[in-house]
Motif scaffolding. Structure first.
Motif, mmCIF file in Angstrom:
data_model
loop_
_atom_site.group_PDB
_atom_site.id
_atom_site.type_symbol
_atom_site.label_atom_id
_atom_site.label_comp_id
_atom_site.label_asym_id
_atom_site.label_seq_id
_atom_site.Cartn_x
_atom_site.Cartn_y
_atom_site.Cartn_z
ATOM 1 N N ASP A 255 30.398 24.474 -104.962
ATOM 2 C CA ASP A 255 31.318 25.255 -104.497
ATOM 3 C C ASP A 255 31.327 26.497 -105.181
ATOM 4 O OD1 ASP A 255 33.531 26.383 -103.461
ATOM 5 O OD2 ASP A 255 35.099 24.859 -104.003
ATOM 6 N N ALA A 256 30.890 27.433 -104.301
ATOM 7 C CA ALA A 256 30.939 28.740 -105.165
ATOM 8 C C ALA A 256 32.082 29.328 -105.432
ATOM 9 C CB ALA A 256 30.048 29.781 -103.952
ATOM 10 N N LYS A 257 33.221 28.787 -105.054
ATOM 11 C CA LYS A 257 34.625 29.458 -105.256
ATOM 12 C C LYS A 257 35.181 28.281 -106.303
ATOM 13 C CE LYS A 257 35.379 31.596 -101.206
ATOM 14 N NZ LYS A 257 36.383 31.720 -99.928
ATOM 15 N N GLY A 258 34.347 27.125 -107.014
ATOM 16 C CA GLY A 258 34.837 26.158 -107.563
ATOM 17 C C GLY A 258 35.066 26.722 -109.292
ATOM 18 N N ALA A 259 35.308 25.664 -110.051
ATOM 19 C CA ALA A 259 35.590 25.755 -111.195
ATOM 20 C C ALA A 259 34.198 25.574 -112.288
ATOM 21 C CB ALA A 259 36.531 24.871 -111.920
ATOM 22 N N ALA A 260 33.112 24.771 -111.732
ATOM 23 C CA ALA A 260 32.240 24.612 -112.665
ATOM 24 C C ALA A 260 30.731 24.239 -111.583
ATOM 25 C CB ALA A 260 32.211 23.675 -113.494
ATOM 26 N N VAL A 261 29.619 24.645 -112.166
ATOM 27 C CA VAL A 261 28.329 24.230 -111.256
ATOM 28 C C VAL A 261 27.459 23.960 -112.389
ATOM 29 C CG1 VAL A 261 28.797 25.720 -109.552
ATOM 30 C CG2 VAL A 261 27.448 26.506 -111.220
ATOM 31 N N THR A 262 26.286 23.237 -111.938
ATOM 32 C CA THR A 262 25.464 22.841 -112.918
ATOM 33 C C THR A 262 23.835 23.279 -112.366
ATOM 34 O OG1 THR A 262 26.296 20.773 -113.292
ATOM 35 C CG2 THR A 262 23.993 20.778 -113.950
ATOM 36 N N LEU A 263 23.120 23.866 -113.245
ATOM 37 C CA LEU A 263 21.766 24.434 -112.847
ATOM 38 C C LEU A 263 20.645 23.316 -113.132
ATOM 39 C CD1 LEU A 263 20.093 26.954 -111.888
ATOM 40 C CD2 LEU A 263 19.605 27.506 -114.624
ATOM 41 N N PHE A 264 19.832 23.135 -112.219
ATOM 42 C CA PHE A 264 18.655 22.241 -112.387
ATOM 43 C C PHE A 264 17.376 23.125 -112.122
ATOM 44 C CE2 PHE A 264 22.195 20.226 -110.346
ATOM 45 C CZ PHE A 264 22.410 19.012 -110.839
ATOM 46 N N GLY A 265 16.647 22.381 -112.776
ATOM 47 C CA GLY A 265 14.902 22.969 -112.636
ATOM 48 C C GLY A 265 14.494 23.484 -114.070
ATOM 49 N N ALA A 266 13.088 23.281 -114.022
ATOM 50 C CA ALA A 266 12.495 23.901 -115.381
ATOM 51 C C ALA A 266 12.324 25.412 -115.502
ATOM 52 C CB ALA A 266 11.036 23.090 -115.524
ATOM 53 N N THR A 267 12.798 26.056 -116.439
ATOM 54 C CA THR A 267 12.820 27.500 -116.424
ATOM 55 C C THR A 267 12.315 27.872 -117.855
ATOM 56 O OG1 THR A 267 15.118 27.829 -116.924
ATOM 57 C CG2 THR A 267 14.602 27.611 -114.531
ATOM 58 N N THR A 268 11.862 29.214 -117.828
ATOM 59 C CA THR A 268 11.608 29.863 -119.141
ATOM 60 C C THR A 268 12.580 31.255 -119.201
ATOM 61 O OG1 THR A 268 9.485 28.687 -119.666
ATOM 62 C CG2 THR A 268 9.941 30.717 -120.896
ATOM 63 N N PRO A 269 13.615 31.427 -120.164
ATOM 64 C CA PRO A 269 13.862 30.418 -120.817
ATOM 65 C C PRO A 269 14.690 29.013 -120.189
ATOM 66 C CG PRO A 269 15.331 32.483 -120.907
ATOM 67 C CD PRO A 269 14.189 32.694 -120.043
ATOM 68 N N ASN A 270 14.780 28.165 -121.111
ATOM 69 C CA ASN A 270 15.548 27.193 -120.341
ATOM 70 C C ASN A 270 16.981 26.922 -120.285
ATOM 71 O OD1 ASN A 270 15.961 24.426 -119.415
ATOM 72 N ND2 ASN A 270 15.591 23.515 -121.526
ATOM 73 N N LEU A 271 17.347 27.192 -119.010
ATOM 74 C CA LEU A 271 18.967 27.556 -118.640
ATOM 75 C C LEU A 271 19.478 26.168 -118.041
ATOM 76 C CD1 LEU A 271 18.921 31.113 -117.335
ATOM 77 C CD2 LEU A 271 19.163 30.267 -119.648
ATOM 78 N N ALA A 272 18.640 25.266 -117.824
ATOM 79 C CA ALA A 272 19.197 23.836 -117.106
ATOM 80 C C ALA A 272 20.604 23.398 -117.734
ATOM 81 C CB ALA A 272 18.256 22.808 -116.996
ATOM 82 N N GLY A 273 21.443 23.138 -117.185
ATOM 83 C CA GLY A 273 22.785 22.731 -117.692
ATOM 84 C C GLY A 273 24.161 23.236 -116.916
ATOM 85 N N SER A 274 25.165 23.198 -117.605
ATOM 86 C CA SER A 274 26.400 23.463 -117.099
ATOM 87 C C SER A 274 26.972 24.720 -117.109
ATOM 88 C CB SER A 274 27.528 22.347 -117.467
ATOM 89 O OG SER A 274 27.688 22.629 -118.834
ATOM 90 N N PHE A 275 27.559 25.222 -116.138
ATOM 91 C CA PHE A 275 28.041 26.746 -115.973
ATOM 92 C C PHE A 275 29.693 26.657 -115.670
ATOM 93 C CE2 PHE A 275 23.786 27.794 -115.918
ATOM 94 C CZ PHE A 275 23.489 28.616 -116.300
ATOM 95 N N THR A 276 30.508 27.219 -116.365
ATOM 96 C CA THR A 276 32.034 27.201 -116.192
ATOM 97 C C THR A 276 32.599 28.555 -115.542
ATOM 98 O OG1 THR A 276 32.124 25.443 -117.849
ATOM 99 C CG2 THR A 276 34.268 26.784 -117.088
ATOM 100 N N LYS A 277 33.324 28.481 -114.768
ATOM 101 C CA LYS A 277 34.094 29.817 -114.050
ATOM 102 C C LYS A 277 34.723 30.554 -115.209
ATOM 103 C CE LYS A 277 37.465 31.370 -110.803
ATOM 104 N NZ LYS A 277 38.350 31.003 -109.611
ATOM 105 N N SER A 278 34.326 31.946 -115.207
ATOM 106 C CA SER A 278 34.844 32.965 -116.173
ATOM 107 C C SER A 278 35.398 33.917 -115.413
ATOM 108 C CB SER A 278 34.015 33.406 -117.193
ATOM 109 O OG SER A 278 32.676 34.051 -116.233
ATOM 110 N N GLY A 279 35.442 34.108 -114.200
ATOM 111 C CA GLY A 279 35.985 35.132 -113.245
ATOM 112 C C GLY A 279 35.784 34.910 -112.025
ATOM 113 N N THR A 280 35.933 36.094 -111.054
ATOM 114 C CA THR A 280 35.658 36.306 -109.491
ATOM 115 C C THR A 280 34.813 37.579 -109.304
ATOM 116 O OG1 THR A 280 37.669 37.177 -108.979
ATOM 117 C CG2 THR A 280 37.416 34.707 -108.949
#
Length: 877
Positions: free
Chosen positions: A278-303
């Motif tokens: 949900d783009a308006k939700g409280a949290a999302v998870t990032l998938f995929g191999a990246t450099t730098p490695n950012l996979a993991g959870s993200f939490t809402k900090s604002g709008t």
């Protein structure tokens, strides 16, 4: 309701001898039916013509429910007409009965599929079938048809066709003496390309059944099998590459139960879907191999931009990363994109690696500033509306998959894949080339037209291994076995397998000929093809379960009216007639029809109605529930009016409910008084819009339309000239209008160039119709003024590539994402833009109940605003 004289002669057939308005028998009226924008919802929501219920539930998706269905759509009954034959028909959306239709003919014949051969065609001794009836009709024609014409009455029953029923000039009538093939009132005469199967002949599978080891162990106890060879059936057809990548194909054998198409066994199931981020939700998870490695959870900090700003939980290489959506203007163009960056807002700096996605929705992101990988906030193992997602692209014929499901398919001899492999507006069916379980890689047996992109949706089908849900089926073509996971109450069901490879009905150079109140169904190809000729009418016809188009009409004066087109594999109705160079009209018509669930196999650019040529009409139709557009058009002088359209473009992006593009010469087309509502898609990309004037389309009038609840824009104006977009009501949508000057801004790249045969060569298209000669020069002087020289068009001081001559005036908006979105400074080139009102309060009588009649003062700030006739929109007369 009008008197029967006006109703019947003007609306139904236009040829009959009608009772007078003073005759009580000729003034019957049907029950009152609700019109969608007047508060009772869409009228199609109470059931499908197939008897299995509409796929969109029990009402319109607007949440208010459908109007009460007062009768079975297109069902007929006898009514009193004195000495004439009286027929009363339910409207094609089931909302009301039409007036009693009183007809009389100079001669009549009767046909019964169960009659013995040798009948004389009388009611007491009918002819035995269509072949005998056609011969009798030719004899009547040779002797001279009487005034009033010839009616061939078909008794109810199945008329199974082993070959196309072909009609031509020798089977035709005249303007005063038409030849009319029609069902008796109250009976269903079914012309079918299918073969009936008995449910009692299906038996449970056993461990002796070929393919037993491939069946899902949990489903085996439910599965039935039928020996087709024992039924004398050995032609199963061939699955073929089709869709946007390969048009013009038809279906292999299909199974229909209780008049509805059954799905080939597939994975994922069409109804399967996992929760989406949900783009308006409280949290999302990032998938995929990246450099730098950012996979993991993200939490809402604002709008920002109306959605959440997400902060990564934890630093990466000592940096804090954020995900946010940004909307900004650059060099006169507005942009919207998601950014994954160390910035907290705005366009990213290049000081740290970052990623972007130019979309309103989540999807696969692209790296920049030293970043690598294509991260996504959509779980690659998630199922979304019946689709899996490409985990990673290997090359144009290979992709990796998530999970383990494809490992089940290594023994499958004839599995197929359907996907939107590269673009969300282009689907393609391709064979499965193979599955490598070690590398978790799928191979396409044939390439898509555009290649493969990570994150794009796909599913697999024609898999015995995936026979896991009621209604699914599969044919073992080697052993001639049909496997079925039976639906509920299967023992009482009607079952047919489509057999006929050619169209059910072909008419070549036929004229003054009518098919009335017939059902045509269950073929592998088009159901009806009309090639050339004039004045062929299809009235009250039900066209369902075709393997290609419902009906194609090519010629002059043909029309489809009061008919139903349901569950055809490609286009519902295709109209092609008239000559562009001379601007001679074709006078073809599709009116008062209900078109639903079209594009069943080919999901893109197979609309409800395809409108081509000059001077044709698409009016008073209800068009709904489809993966792509309701109406696609090209040519000149067409009328697209008084149609209700909803729940289209469900599986597409960068599309319009009413759409055309890339033509400076699309002059004289009027899109007026249509009600377009509840149009949305879950596909990422460029959105789906109500009326889309794409890629420099020019000369179109968009007037008096009601657009409500569209996830994209009300009007997407793609840079064309001389478009007049006035007097519309646009509410609860994206932008009311999004305009740009792409003809100019895209010219250095892929825009309108001067390469012969290129779809962007707009000048070449004009030259083909002699646009500076008569009658074009007089009819369309603004078009004739365009220089017939590319160098003059693109000269530095020239302005031919700008959207000049356009108007956007007297429009009412309410609660859209924005009112007027101007990219490339497009509005500065408009001829007129005034008296537009963005309402501060709802302008509708009762929006909560979907009564979208305007309140008395809603248009007080719009001088000259003309009321939209809501009560006339749709199949209502």
């Amino acid at each position: 309701m009008r008197s029967s004289r006006l109703w019947l002669c003007g609306f139904v057939l236009g040829l009959c001898a009608c009772g007078s308005a003073e005759d009580p028998a000729s003034s019957q009226t049907g029950g009152a039916g609700g019109s969608g924008p007047n508060g009772t919802g869409s009228t199609n929501g109470t059931g499908s013509t197939s008897g299995t219920g509409s796929t969109n539930g029990t009402g319109s998706t607007n949440g208010t429910g459908g109007a009460a269905q007062l009768c079975t759509a297109n069902e007929t009954t006898s009514c009193s007409c004195g000495k004439a034959s009286g027929v009363q028909r339910c409207l094609s959306d089931g909302s009301a009965l039409a007036a009693c239709e009183c007809t009389s003919y100079g001669a009549e014949l009767y046909v019964d599929p169960s009659a013995k051969a040798g009948g004389d065609g009388s009611k007491a001794n009918p002819l035995s079938g269509l072949v005998a009836a056609a011969a009798a009709v030719r004899t009547k024609i040779a002797a001279g048809l009487p005034k009033g014409g010839l009616a061939v009455w078909l008794n109810g029953g199945r008329y199974e066709l082993a070959a196309s029923w072909s009609l031509g000039a020798a089977d035709s009538g005249s303007a005063s003496s038409p030849v009319v093939w029609r069902a008796l009132a109250g009976e269903q005469a079914k012309l079918t390309g299918g073969h009936a199967l008995k449910t009692a002949d299906f038996t449970p599978v056993s461990d002796k059944t070929p393919g037993w080891d491939r069946l899902d162990a949990a489903a085996r106890d439910a599965i039935l099998v039928l020996d087709l060879k024992a039924q004398g059936i050995t032609d199963y057809g061939t699955l073929v590459r089709r869709g946007f990548c390969d048009w013009g194909k038809h279906s292999a054998a299909e199974l229909f139960i209780n008049n509805s198409p059954m799905p080939l066994a597939r994975w994922p199931e069409a109804t399967a879907t996992d929760p989406v981020p949900d783009a308006k939700g409280a949290a999302v998870t990032l998938f995929g191999a990246t450099t730098p490695n950012l996979a993991g959870s993200f939490t809402k900090s604002g709008t920002n931009d109306g959605v959440s700003v997400f902060k990564r939980d934890g630093l990466v290489a000592g940096k804090q990363y954020y995900l946010y959506r940004h909307y900004w203007q650059y060099q006169g163009t507005w942009h919207r994109a998601w950014f994954l960056t160390t910035n907290t807002a705005g366009y990213p700096a290049d000081t740290d690696p970052w990623w972007s996605l130019y979309s309103s929705e989540f999807g696969s992101m692209n790296p920049a500033a030293g970043a690598t990988g294509n991260p996504s906030f959509i779980d690659p193992q998630a199922i979304n509306h019946g689709f899996a997602s490409i985990a990673t692209r290997v090359d144009d014929t290979h992709f990796s998959y998530a999970g383990t499901r494809p490992a089940r398919w290594t023994k499958a001899p004839d599995a197929w894949l359907h996907g939107f492999w590269k673009e969300s507006w282009a689907d393609c069916h391709v064979p499965l080339g193979g599955v490598d379980t070690a590398s978790k890689t799928v191979t396409l047996g044939a390439p898509d037209a555009f290649g493969i992109t990570q994150g794009q949706p796909w599913y697999a089908y024609n898999l015995l291994e995936e026979l896991t849900a009621p209604g699914e089926w599969y044919i073992d073509r080697v052993n001639g076995l049909l496997f079925l996971y039976p639906p509920a109450d299967f023992a009482k069901a009607s079952v047919e397998l489509s057999m006929l490879e050619t169209p059910l009905v072909t008419m070549n150079q036929a004229h003054d000929l009518q098919l009335v109140d017939l059902v045509l169904e269950n073929g592998r190809n088009d159901l009806i093809q009309v090639n050339g000729g004039q004045n062929v009418t299809l009235a009250g016809v039900t066209l369902r379960n075709g393997g290609a188009a419902g009906v194609t009409l090519n010629g002059t004066g043909h029309r489809v009216t009061q008919s139903i087109v349901d569950s055809v594999a490609a286009t519902g109705i295709a109209l092609t007639g008239g000559d562009r160079k001379s601007l001679t009209p074709g006078n073809l018509e599709a009116s008062f029809n209900h078109l639903t669930r079209f594009g069943r196999w080919e999901w893109t650019y197979r609309p409800g109605v395809s409108l081509n040529g000059v001077g044709n009409r698409v009016e008073h139709n209800l068009i709904d529930t489809a993966p792509h557009s309701a109406i696609l058009y090209s040519g000149n002088d067409h009328s697209i009016a008084l149609n209700e359209i909803h729940d289209v473009n469900q599986f597409s992006s960068d599309a319009g409910a009413i759409y055309a593009g890339r033509d400076w010469g699309a002059r004289g087309i009027v899109i007026k008084h249509n009600y377009i509502h509840d149009v949305r898609t879950w596909f990422p990309g460029f959105g789906v819009h109500a009326i889309y004037l794409d890629d420099c389309l020019s000369g179109v009038t968009v007037e008096g339309n009601l657009i409500y609840s569209v996830s994209g824009h009300g009007i997407e104006h793609g840079g064309g000239r001389d478009n007049h977009m006035n007097n519309n009501v646009i509410a609860q949508s994206g932008d009311a209008i999004a305009a740009d000057a792409r003809c100019f801004s895209w010219r250095p790249g892929r825009g309108p160039n001067n390469v012969a045969g290129d779809s962007w060569n707009l000048l070449e298209k004009l030259q083909k119709v002699s646009y500076q000669a008569e009658p074009w020069a007089s009819r369309f002087p603004e078009c004739a003024a365009i220089p017939n020289d590319w160098a003059a068009i693109i000269a530095p001081a020239a302005r031919w590539l700008y959207p000049e001559g356009c108007t956007f005036s007297r429009n009412l908006a309410w609660k859209n994402g924005s009112f007027m979105n101007d990219s490339d400074g497009a509005f500065t080139y408009y001829q007129e833009r005034k008296d537009n009102v963005d309402a501060s309060a709802s302008p509708f009588a009762d929006e909560a109940k979907r009564n979208l009649a305007l309140t008395a003062g809603a248009t007080s700030g719009i001088p000259g605003f003309e009321a939209i006739p809501l009560d006339k929109i749709g199949v209502r007369p």
